[in-house]
Design a protein around this motif. Structure first.
Motif, mmCIF file in Angstrom:
data_model
loop_
_atom_site.group_PDB
_atom_site.id
_atom_site.type_symbol
_atom_site.label_atom_id
_atom_site.label_comp_id
_atom_site.label_asym_id
_atom_site.label_seq_id
_atom_site.Cartn_x
_atom_site.Cartn_y
_atom_site.Cartn_z
ATOM 1 N N GLU A 47 14.417 -20.167 -10.636
ATOM 2 C CA GLU A 47 15.249 -19.014 -10.975
ATOM 3 C C GLU A 47 15.403 -18.088 -9.780
ATOM 4 O OE1 GLU A 47 14.009 -17.004 -14.528
ATOM 5 O OE2 GLU A 47 13.099 -18.834 -15.276
ATOM 6 N N GLY A 48 14.423 -18.095 -8.900
ATOM 7 C CA GLY A 48 14.465 -17.195 -7.760
ATOM 8 C C GLY A 48 14.115 -17.924 -6.491
ATOM 9 N N LYS A 49 15.060 -18.736 -5.981
ATOM 10 C CA LYS A 49 14.777 -19.538 -4.804
ATOM 11 C C LYS A 49 14.630 -18.640 -3.589
ATOM 12 C CE LYS A 49 17.170 -23.596 -6.557
ATOM 13 N NZ LYS A 49 18.308 -24.499 -6.429
ATOM 14 N N PRO A 50 13.620 -18.886 -2.743
ATOM 15 C CA PRO A 50 13.399 -18.035 -1.595
ATOM 16 C C PRO A 50 14.466 -18.238 -0.533
ATOM 17 C CG PRO A 50 11.933 -19.917 -1.535
ATOM 18 C CD PRO A 50 12.649 -19.988 -2.839
ATOM 19 N N GLN A 51 14.676 -17.219 0.233
ATOM 20 C CA GLN A 51 15.581 -17.322 1.367
ATOM 21 C C GLN A 51 14.954 -18.210 2.430
ATOM 22 O OE1 GLN A 51 18.558 -15.812 1.471
ATOM 23 N NE2 GLN A 51 18.349 -14.765 -0.476
ATOM 24 N N ALA A 52 15.754 -18.981 3.117
ATOM 25 C CA ALA A 52 15.228 -19.843 4.157
ATOM 26 C C ALA A 52 14.800 -19.015 5.341
ATOM 27 C CB ALA A 52 16.310 -20.844 4.574
ATOM 28 N N ASP A 53 13.634 -19.336 5.841
ATOM 29 C CA ASP A 53 13.073 -18.734 7.051
ATOM 30 C C ASP A 53 13.158 -17.219 7.005
ATOM 31 O OD1 ASP A 53 13.346 -19.648 10.568
ATOM 32 O OD2 ASP A 53 11.927 -18.390 9.484
ATOM 33 N N GLU A 54 12.322 -16.633 6.163
ATOM 34 C CA GLU A 54 12.382 -15.192 5.936
ATOM 35 C C GLU A 54 12.028 -14.393 7.167
ATOM 36 O OE1 GLU A 54 10.422 -13.819 2.539
ATOM 37 O OE2 GLU A 54 11.412 -15.191 1.177
ATOM 38 N N ASP A 55 11.130 -14.928 8.022
ATOM 39 C CA ASP A 55 10.762 -14.200 9.230
ATOM 40 C C ASP A 55 11.956 -14.018 10.145
ATOM 41 O OD1 ASP A 55 7.447 -15.664 9.491
ATOM 42 O OD2 ASP A 55 8.178 -13.913 8.408
ATOM 43 N N LEU A 71 14.715 -9.980 -4.565
ATOM 44 C CA LEU A 71 13.654 -10.975 -4.749
ATOM 45 C C LEU A 71 12.603 -10.479 -5.734
ATOM 46 C CD1 LEU A 71 12.942 -12.317 -1.136
ATOM 47 C CD2 LEU A 71 13.745 -13.655 -3.072
ATOM 48 N N ALA A 72 12.214 -9.206 -5.565
ATOM 49 C CA ALA A 72 11.133 -8.646 -6.378
ATOM 50 C C ALA A 72 11.557 -8.381 -7.812
ATOM 51 C CB ALA A 72 10.637 -7.353 -5.745
ATOM 52 N N SER A 73 12.867 -8.410 -8.077
ATOM 53 C CA SER A 73 13.360 -8.098 -9.424
ATOM 54 C C SER A 73 13.610 -9.340 -10.261
ATOM 55 C CB SER A 73 14.663 -7.283 -9.327
ATOM 56 O OG SER A 73 14.431 -6.086 -8.619
ATOM 57 N N GLU A 74 13.339 -10.513 -9.714
ATOM 58 C CA GLU A 74 13.581 -11.740 -10.457
ATOM 59 C C GLU A 74 12.460 -11.994 -11.458
ATOM 60 O OE1 GLU A 74 14.064 -14.387 -7.229
ATOM 61 O OE2 GLU A 74 16.178 -13.886 -6.924
ATOM 62 N N ALA A 130 6.626 -12.507 0.177
ATOM 63 C CA ALA A 130 7.399 -11.278 0.377
ATOM 64 C C ALA A 130 7.822 -10.668 -0.958
ATOM 65 C CB ALA A 130 8.624 -11.560 1.239
ATOM 66 N N ALA A 131 8.206 -11.530 -1.916
ATOM 67 C CA ALA A 131 8.664 -11.028 -3.216
ATOM 68 C C ALA A 131 7.525 -10.378 -3.996
ATOM 69 C CB ALA A 131 9.272 -12.170 -4.022
ATOM 70 N N ARG A 179 7.329 -6.481 -4.932
ATOM 71 C CA ARG A 179 7.270 -6.073 -6.338
ATOM 72 C C ARG A 179 6.175 -5.030 -6.548
ATOM 73 N NH1 ARG A 179 9.649 -4.620 -10.764
ATOM 74 N NH2 ARG A 179 8.254 -4.697 -12.560
ATOM 75 N N ILE A 180 5.002 -5.275 -5.956
ATOM 76 C CA ILE A 180 3.896 -4.314 -6.098
ATOM 77 C C ILE A 180 4.256 -2.984 -5.445
ATOM 78 C CG2 ILE A 180 1.504 -3.850 -5.427
ATOM 79 C CD1 ILE A 180 1.027 -6.894 -5.680
ATOM 80 N N LYS A 181 4.918 -3.039 -4.280
ATOM 81 C CA LYS A 181 5.302 -1.798 -3.592
ATOM 82 C C LYS A 181 6.332 -1.010 -4.409
ATOM 83 C CE LYS A 181 5.738 -1.987 0.958
ATOM 84 N NZ LYS A 181 6.132 -2.486 2.305
ATOM 85 N N ILE A 182 7.252 -1.719 -5.055
ATOM 86 C CA ILE A 182 8.230 -1.031 -5.915
ATOM 87 C C ILE A 182 7.508 -0.356 -7.076
ATOM 88 C CG2 ILE A 182 10.086 -1.434 -7.584
ATOM 89 C CD1 ILE A 182 11.151 -3.599 -5.657
ATOM 90 N N MET A 183 6.555 -1.067 -7.697
ATOM 91 C CA MET A 183 5.810 -0.496 -8.817
ATOM 92 C C MET A 183 5.017 0.743 -8.391
ATOM 93 S SD MET A 183 4.440 -4.073 -10.447
ATOM 94 C CE MET A 183 3.581 -3.377 -11.861
ATOM 95 N N ALA A 184 4.517 0.739 -7.138
ATOM 96 C CA ALA A 184 3.724 1.862 -6.636
ATOM 97 C C ALA A 184 4.585 2.931 -5.968
ATOM 98 C CB ALA A 184 2.674 1.356 -5.641
ATOM 99 N N ARG A 185 5.920 2.767 -6.021
ATOM 100 C CA ARG A 185 6.875 3.711 -5.429
ATOM 101 C C ARG A 185 6.640 3.871 -3.916
ATOM 102 N NH1 ARG A 185 6.127 5.517 -10.625
ATOM 103 N NH2 ARG A 185 8.004 6.006 -11.779
#
Length: 579
Positions: A163-171, A189-192, A245-246, A250-256
């Motif tokens: 459902e949430g395929k990662p982007q190729a070569d994120e670095d 990514l974090a919202s999937e 990364a996702a 996600r944790i950073k979004i939850m912690a604002r």
């Protein structure tokens, strides 16, 4: 197709939902999971909302999922499917689709010529059981699963990360994509759904299993997740590395926190209702070689008991500490290394002092738990709110009791001493190895000897040791070598019995369940004050205190080992290693 269920594969008795819930309520009461008043409250909510009683108990946080699973098993005479019961590879994957298994909260455990064994979170769900029997053409037997264990098995056996395929070569993408676009991509990514579910599962497992911390650490080809139980880290099953990364975003979004900022450390908090109970998490992120390392400190007020009786300290240390708290003014210090339970001890003391006639103010970095009726202030050095500046301002508020999170420098020590001299009771902490060495630490800071003797009412030094699991600890006679080496003859009469960890499901196979404090309390009697004025070292001060009745921390630990509460190895690990 109709499948006959032979006697060897019993199912829960067919009965009305109301009768089933009444029977479950009786088992819950017998097992002490809830009291009659709480159960009646849950019944009323269930009637008003039309929901089942067990669901209401979970939603309101009145019973744990594990406790309910054990109650189901006891009521229906079914086995409890522990985490090690789940298979390494999917069973009947060609017949049972992951979507159905997720929706029904069921995992097939084994399949042979006699039938299928499945783990279910709801053993009263006859429809799902009958559906599986029809799909596989075999009788179905049930084992009761704890939801968090079953969810972990579903994510491991039937990952739906497509459902949430990662982007190729994120670095590489991060190097060429503008920060604004990069942040938006991370948010997407974090919202999937799979990422949200995985992060929720990581957090829920920590709360359910009473972990104190969650450590999420990215490496070149893996993402490691570890939980800290009773001060010791245990590795959990690793999530897919491509979701690093996702998950962190996600944790950073939850912690604002700022998800686009990955070069600097950040701190935040998350407040969640987990499995029906409110839990706070303190979040810290630090940049590392392969991404950001994230640590979540679990601040579950329900899992912490601010009660001197539950802390585990010896009666002598507790009595001396509470007597010092009853003084109208002065300084009372709690010392020990990081993670030795100093804050919990201070909070317990504050709650004992918390009455209508006292104004209590705390200055903390950070605020661990919110205490009703107590004014708590967070230190913010980046805007000049330090311990010293806040302490100076607090004195204008005319408090009766002040707690300073830590005395770190001479300025804070001097203001605390002045506050004590002017009629305030000041509680604080220091990082020292023993009660006596606190005197030399204050002296090294620059605090004058006359001030130390004038304001100091007592020093509690403590450590935390793991408690032996009462269900599986093993008793053995102490060897003559151990008796002689540790001088056990001065602590208890013969025979000398020690206990050892074994490991059982109750303690996750570790042999230990929870932690306790071992402590020593140094009173500033006249001989001790004389030694301070003579500038004696901490060894001389400690010997004088022992001669006056102080029980050393190591002896308190040995006494706890002889009482079967911990082991000698735990005591030596926590104390001797500090010197």
């Amino acid at each position: 197709m109709t499948v006959d269920i032979p006697p060897s594969f019993p199912a829960p008795a067919a009965t009305s939902p109301e009768a089933a819930m009444d029977a479950l309520a009786e088992v819950i009461m017998e097992r002490g999971l809830v009291d009659a008043r709480t159960l009646e409250r849950a019944r009323r909510v269930a009637e008003d909302t039309g929901r089942r009683l067990d669901g209401v108990l979970i939603q309101l946080g009145l019973a744990s999922e594990r406790g309910l699973a054990e109650a189901y098993a006891a009521l229906l005479g079914l086995p409890l499917a522990t985490a090690d019961r789940f298979p390494e590879d999917p069973v009947l994957s060609e017949r049972l689709k992951p979507k159905f298994l997720r929706h029904a909260h069921v995992v097939p455990l084994t399949c042979d010529g006699d039938g299928v064994i499945v783990a279910m979170t709801d053993p009263f769900d006859q429809f799902t059981r009958q559906s599986i029997a029809a799909a596989v053409g075999k009788p179905v037997r049930i084992e009761v699963a704890v939801p968090i264990d079953l969810e972990a098995a579903l994510d491991r056996l039937y990952p739906d990360w497509s459902e949430g395929k990662p982007q190729a070569d994120e670095d590489d993408a991060g190097e060429t994509t503008p920060i604004e676009e990069d942040a938006e991509r991370l948010k997407d990514l974090a919202s999937e759904a799979p990422v949200i579910r995985l992060v929720n599962q990581i957090i829920a497992r920590a709360v359910e299993t009473q972990a104190s911390d969650i450590h999420i650490e990215p490496f070149e080809n893996a993402l490691r997740v570890r939980y800290r139980y009773d001060g010791v880290l245990h590795e959990a099953e690793a999530p897919p590395a491509h979701l690093t990364a996702a998950i962190i975003s996600r944790i950073k979004i939850m912690a604002r926190l700022d998800i686009a900022e990955r070069r600097l450390p950040q701190d935040g908090r998350i407040k969640l209702a987990v499995r029906g109970q409110e839990v706070d998490f303190r979040v810290s992120t630090i940049p590392s070689l392969h991404g950001e390392t994230v640590v979540l400190r679990v601040l579950d007020r329900n899992a912490v008991e601010f009660d001197f009786g539950k802390l585990g300290m010896s009666p002598q240390a507790t009595d001396r500490f509470t007597a010092a708290l009853d003084q109208p003014n002065g300084i009372v210090l709690v010392t020990g290394p990081t993670g030795s339970g100093k804050t919990t001890t201070l909070y317990t003391g504050l709650l004992r002092l918390n009455t209508v006639v006292r104004k209590i103010v705390t200055v903390e970095d950070p605020i661990e738990y919110q205490l009703a009726g107590i004014n708590q202030i967070q230190v913010k050095p980046q805007i000049g709110l330090t311990f010293a500046t806040l302490l100076r301002s607090i004195l204008r508020q005319d408090p009766d009791v002040i707690m300073v999170g830590e005395i770190r420098d001479l300025e804070t020590a001097q203001i605390a001493a002045q506050a004590a001299l002017t009629g305030h009771l000041v509680l604080s902490t220091l990082h020292t190895n023993s009660a006596a060495s606190t005197i030399t630490r204050l002296r090294d800071m620059g605090l004058e000897d006359y001030l130390i003797t004038a304001v100091l009412r007592g020093i509690l030094a403590q450590r935390l040791v793991r408690r032996l699991c009462p269900q599986c600890r093993r008793e053995t006679p102490a060897s003559a070598e151990l008796v002689e080496r540790f001088g056990l003859s001065r602590l208890a009469p013969e025979p000398y019995t020690l206990f050892h960890p074994v490991g059982c499901p109750h303690c996750r196979g570790t042999g230990f369940k929870g932690r306790m404090a071992i402590a020593e309390f140094l009173l500033l009697d006249e001989p001790v004050e004389r030694l301070i004025f003579e500038r004696a070292d901490h060894t001389a001060i400690e010997q004088a205190a022992i001669a006056l009745g102080m029980r050393p921390m190591f002896d308190a630990g040995l006494a706890a080992a002889l009482a079967g509460e911990t082991t000698i190895e735990e005591v030596t690990r926590s104390i001797r290693m500090d010197g």
